[in-house]
Scaffold this active site. Structure first.
Site, PDB file in Angstrom:
ATOM      1  N   LYS A 164       0.540  -1.092   0.001  1.00  0.00           N
ATOM      2  CA  LYS A 164      -0.470   0.300  -0.553  1.00  0.00           C
ATOM      3  C   LYS A 164       0.852   1.363  -0.028  1.00  0.00           C
ATOM      4  O   LYS A 164       0.848   1.513   0.945  1.00  0.00           O
ATOM      5  CB  LYS A 164      -1.225  -0.186   1.223  1.00  0.00           C
ATOM      6  CG  LYS A 164      -2.605   0.589   1.004  1.00  0.00           C
ATOM      7  CD  LYS A 164      -3.065   0.320   1.935  1.00  0.00           C
ATOM      8  CE  LYS A 164      -4.009   1.753   2.179  1.00  0.00           C
ATOM      9  NZ  LYS A 164      -5.035   1.280   0.800  1.00  0.00           N
TER      10      LYS A 164
HETATM   11  N1  PPE Z   1      -7.814  -1.926  -3.590  1.00  0.00           N
HETATM   12  C1  PPE Z   1      -7.107  -1.018  -3.236  1.00  0.00           C
HETATM   13  C2  PPE Z   1      -6.996   0.004  -4.328  1.00  0.00           C
HETATM   14  C3  PPE Z   1      -7.683   0.489  -1.411  1.00  0.00           C
HETATM   15  O1  PPE Z   1      -7.238   1.550  -1.919  1.00  0.00           O
HETATM   16  C4  PPE Z   1      -8.349  -0.050  -0.863  1.00  0.00           C
HETATM   17  C5  PPE Z   1      -8.548  -0.164   0.632  1.00  0.00           C
HETATM   18  C6  PPE Z   1      -8.431  -1.855  -0.958  1.00  0.00           C
HETATM   19  C7  PPE Z   1      -8.483  -2.499  -2.372  1.00  0.00           C
HETATM   20  C8  PPE Z   1      -9.203  -2.161   0.247  1.00  0.00           C
HETATM   21  O2  PPE Z   1      -8.487  -2.783   1.280  1.00  0.00           O
HETATM   22  P1  PPE Z   1      -9.172  -3.076   2.908  1.00  0.00           P
HETATM   23  O3  PPE Z   1      -9.277  -1.110   3.075  1.00  0.00           O
HETATM   24  O4  PPE Z   1      -7.710  -3.610   3.140  1.00  0.00           O
HETATM   25  O5  PPE Z   1     -10.212  -3.595   3.026  1.00  0.00           O
HETATM   26  N2  PPE Z   1      -8.420   1.802   0.716  1.00  0.00           N
HETATM   27  C9  PPE Z   1      -8.168   2.527   1.562  1.00  0.00           C
HETATM   28  C10 PPE Z   1      -7.724   3.912   1.176  1.00  0.00           C
HETATM   29  C11 PPE Z   1      -8.775   4.622   0.778  1.00  0.00           C
HETATM   30  C12 PPE Z   1      -8.803   5.497   0.605  1.00  0.00           C
HETATM   31  O6  PPE Z   1      -9.511   6.627  -0.280  1.00  0.00           O
HETATM   32  O7  PPE Z   1      -7.929   6.119   0.947  1.00  0.00           O
HETATM   33  C13 PPE Z   1      -9.442   2.011   2.466  1.00  0.00           C
HETATM   34  O8  PPE Z   1     -10.543   2.031   2.599  1.00  0.00           O
HETATM   35  O9  PPE Z   1      -8.985   2.694   3.919  1.00  0.00           O
END
Ligand code: PPE
Length: 318
Positions: free
Chosen positions: A159
């Site tokens: 990330k």
């Molecule tokens: N894909 C991406 C690209 C992504 O950024 C997230 C989280 C996910 C999948 C889902 O991952 P998880 O949160 O572990 O289920 N995106 C984060 C950032 C949002 C933002 O705009 O900042 C979040 O949901 O916290």
């Protein structure tokens, strides 16, 4: 939604006032994107605020730092502790928690390894990422003309802040075309994910989501949804699919820490299924109950911010 300041931010191990958690404009990470971050939620439960799958989030951050050769001055435990204390110090209940580690001020130039790594954790109240109405009625998506970053270009499972240039481009274009969110395909045309969420599809009663090889972020919500589906007898498989499978789906939804579980009602102006989402709703309800401490089975996913941090070392797989 404008960011509403809270009291304190954890900055390099100390709690400082929100408005004093600042960096120099020549901070290395600002120029080259050498930062790894997390997005975590604490949610209200009958036993006080509980951070959802905290340990897994911090582990994902630590993995990212390894991929990027980041010399971490903080341990996993210190960051876990920092998140728990932060929620307490700020007196927060439902909130979003943002840890970030980044190359700080020192030398310029692409090589980040000479600069100190700084770390911060902030928390603030953040409502439904794709809107309350989106959670209720579903959102409208478009397939982006931007491809999801290829694993040969950037590590998609880390990330890293730099990855979000890809998400930003897709999101801006989706919004300016009048949609709520973008769905990105891989460079080979497989469905990958949303700009900040994983995607799930339901067809003939079977739930599926793209494999990790499609270069998706290994979402913690994704993992939770898979577990919830299994526990509720919903058939599930990890399976790559292409654009037309999106249009032909019976139901589609996005999920992520910020977005929780958000149904998709339309993609590129085609209605998904018959416009209702009974299975998605079932999963959404189960997920919301889990994060709000209403399901005993998922209690191990919760770390209570009000308890002494020492009791919050476990956030094991259920
Ligand atoms: N894909 C991406 C690209 C992504 O950024 C997230 C989280 C996910 C999948 C889902 O991952 P998880 O949160 O572990 O289920 N995106 C984060 C950032 C949002 C933002 O705009 O900042 C979040 O949901 O916290």
């Amino acid at each position: 939604m404008t960011l509403q300041p809270t009291k304190k931010i954890w900055f390099d191990g100390a709690f400082v006032p929100w408005e004093e958690a600042n960096v120099h404009v020549l901070t290395h990470a600002l120029h080259y994107g050498y930062a790894i971050f997390e997005g975590i939620r604490a949610n209200s439960t009958p036993k006080g605020p509980a951070i959802f799958r905290l340990r897994e989030h911090i582990k994902r951050l630590m993995n990212g730092t390894k991929v990027y050769r980041m010399k971490m001055p903080f341990t996993e435990d210190e960051l876990v502790q920092g998140c728990l204390e932060l929620v307490k110090v700020n007196g927060l209940n439902d909130c979003y928690i943002r840890p970030i580690v980044f190359s700080s001020y020192g030398e310029m130039g692409v090589n980040p390894l000479k600069n100190k790594i700084s770390g911060a954790i902030a928390a603030w109240e953040w409502g439904a990422y794709l809107g309350n109405e989106g959670m209720e009625k579903g959102i409208r998506c478009t397939i982006s003309s931007w491809s999801r970053i290829d694993p040969r270009t950037m590590p998609p499972h880390a990330k890293c802040s730099a990855n979000y240039a890809n998400s930003i481009l897709a999101k801006m274009d989706a919004l300016s075309a009048g949609f709520d969110e973008a769905i990105l395909l891989t460079t080979n045309g497989l469905v990958a994910e949303g700009s900040g969420e994983n995607i799930f599809r339901i067809k003939d009663g079977v739930l599926s989501t793209p494999t990790k090889s499609a270069g998706v972020l290994e979402g913690i919500t994704r993992d939770s949804v898979i577990q919830i589906a299994k526990d509720n007898g919903i058939p599930f498989k990890e399976e790559d699919f292409i654009r037309e499978d999106v249009f032909a789906a019976d139901e589609l939804f996005l999920c992520g820490t910020a977005a929780n579980v958000t149904p998709i009602r339309e993609v590129d102006n085609r209605m998904i299924g018959n416009g209702t989402f009974p299975i998605t709703r079932k999963i959404q309800d189960a997920y919301m109950n889990a994060i709000h401490g209403k399901t005993a089975k998922y209690e191990p996913w919760l770390s209570y911010a009000s308890a002494p941090a020492i009791y919050n070392t476990a956030s094991e797989k259920v």
